[in-house]
Design a protein around this motif. Structure first.
Motif, PDB file in Angstrom:
ATOM      1  N   UNK A   1     -15.176  24.659  56.345  1.00  0.00           N
ATOM      2  CA  UNK A   1     -14.318  23.685  57.020  1.00  0.00           C
ATOM      3  C   UNK A   1     -15.050  22.411  57.415  1.00  0.00           C
ATOM      4  N   UNK A   2     -16.336  22.323  57.166  1.00  0.00           N
ATOM      5  CA  UNK A   2     -17.098  21.133  57.579  1.00  0.00           C
ATOM      6  C   UNK A   2     -16.638  19.883  56.857  1.00  0.00           C
ATOM      7  N   UNK A   3     -16.381  19.967  55.554  1.00  0.00           N
ATOM      8  CA  UNK A   3     -15.911  18.804  54.807  1.00  0.00           C
ATOM      9  C   UNK A   3     -14.561  18.335  55.341  1.00  0.00           C
ATOM     10  N   UNK A   4     -13.666  19.268  55.631  1.00  0.00           N
ATOM     11  CA  UNK A   4     -12.350  18.903  56.156  1.00  0.00           C
ATOM     12  C   UNK A   4     -12.467  18.163  57.489  1.00  0.00           C
ATOM     13  N   UNK A   5     -13.274  18.699  58.385  1.00  0.00           N
ATOM     14  CA  UNK A   5     -13.417  18.079  59.696  1.00  0.00           C
ATOM     15  C   UNK A   5     -14.139  16.734  59.612  1.00  0.00           C
ATOM     16  N   UNK A   6     -15.148  16.622  58.768  1.00  0.00           N
ATOM     17  CA  UNK A   6     -15.881  15.357  58.637  1.00  0.00           C
ATOM     18  C   UNK A   6     -14.984  14.272  58.043  1.00  0.00           C
ATOM     19  N   UNK A   7     -14.214  14.621  57.027  1.00  0.00           N
ATOM     20  CA  UNK A   7     -13.302  13.634  56.434  1.00  0.00           C
ATOM     21  C   UNK A   7     -12.190  13.248  57.402  1.00  0.00           C
ATOM     22  N   UNK A   8     -11.695  14.204  58.146  1.00  0.00           N
ATOM     23  CA  UNK A   8     -10.664  13.910  59.136  1.00  0.00           C
ATOM     24  C   UNK A   8     -11.212  13.013  60.243  1.00  0.00           C
TER      25      UNK A   8
ATOM     26  N   UNK B   1     -19.256   4.327  55.932  1.00  0.00           N
ATOM     27  CA  UNK B   1     -18.358   5.446  56.224  1.00  0.00           C
ATOM     28  C   UNK B   1     -18.614   6.615  55.275  1.00  0.00           C
ATOM     29  N   UNK B   2     -18.848   6.307  54.009  1.00  0.00           N
ATOM     30  CA  UNK B   2     -19.133   7.370  53.029  1.00  0.00           C
ATOM     31  C   UNK B   2     -20.455   8.056  53.357  1.00  0.00           C
ATOM     32  N   UNK B   3     -21.487   7.258  53.657  1.00  0.00           N
ATOM     33  CA  UNK B   3     -22.783   7.826  54.031  1.00  0.00           C
ATOM     34  C   UNK B   3     -22.665   8.679  55.293  1.00  0.00           C
ATOM     35  N   UNK B   4     -21.941   8.176  56.270  1.00  0.00           N
ATOM     36  CA  UNK B   4     -21.763   8.907  57.523  1.00  0.00           C
ATOM     37  C   UNK B   4     -21.023  10.222  57.298  1.00  0.00           C
ATOM     38  N   UNK B   5     -20.013  10.198  56.447  1.00  0.00           N
ATOM     39  CA  UNK B   5     -19.254  11.414  56.142  1.00  0.00           C
ATOM     40  C   UNK B   5     -20.127  12.428  55.401  1.00  0.00           C
ATOM     41  N   UNK B   6     -20.960  11.940  54.480  1.00  0.00           N
ATOM     42  CA  UNK B   6     -21.856  12.837  53.740  1.00  0.00           C
ATOM     43  C   UNK B   6     -22.873  13.472  54.680  1.00  0.00           C
ATOM     44  N   UNK B   7     -23.450  12.676  55.570  1.00  0.00           N
ATOM     45  CA  UNK B   7     -24.436  13.192  56.525  1.00  0.00           C
ATOM     46  C   UNK B   7     -23.800  14.257  57.415  1.00  0.00           C
TER      47      UNK B   7
END
Length: 148
Positions: free
Chosen positions: A81-88, A114-120
């Motif tokens: 669920x980390x990707x879902x929460x980070x993108x949200x 924003x993309x870098x922050x979401x990836x991190x």
């Protein structure tokens, strides 16, 4: 059919987890801006919700994403669920930036941030969650025979 950690739809849990993650993100960025104010910077709210990337905001946002990665491992506790929460988190940040500035961000550096922050946030959260999920489950109260 029973399975390990079966998923139950709980909207209040999801909303409260998202509010918690979003709050931690903004509190971290705000704390870093206040900390930076001791070195002569005058923190303003428009820095956090700017639709243009600056070096200061980039450092604060990436640091906020690192803290959110740790928060994901504590609050969400699921690597899936980390990707879902980070993108949200970053989608809501986009909505707040658009509402605050009354304009859509078109600057490429803002989007790259924003993309870098979401990836991190995603990779850090998944790493910490997987590390916690792969710990040995102790069945006895005493030490394991594999402990040194």
């Amino acid at each position: 059919m029973s399975s390990f950690r079966s998923f139950v739809w709980d909207p209040m849990l999801l909303i409260s987890q998202m509010v918690c993650i979003q709050s931690i993100f903004y509190m971290t960025v705000t704390f870093l801006l206040i900390l930076y104010s001791f070195f002569g910077y005058d923190p303003v709210l428009s820095t956090i919700f700017s639709n243009q990337a600056s070096r200061l905001m980039a450092m604060c946002q990436v640091a906020g994403s690192l803290v959110c990665a740790f928060a994901l491992s504590v609050v969400v506790q699921r690597a899936k669920q980390c990707l879902d929460f980070a993108c949200t988190l970053h989608f809501f940040h986009l909505l707040i930036v658009v509402a605050f500035n009354l304009s859509f961000p078109f600057q490429l550096s803002w989007w790259l941030l924003q993309i870098l922050s979401c990836i991190v946030c995603t990779v850090g959260g998944e790493f910490l969650c997987m590390r916690a999920e792969s710990q040995e489950i102790k069945l006895e109260g005493g030490p394991s025979k594999y402990d040194l």
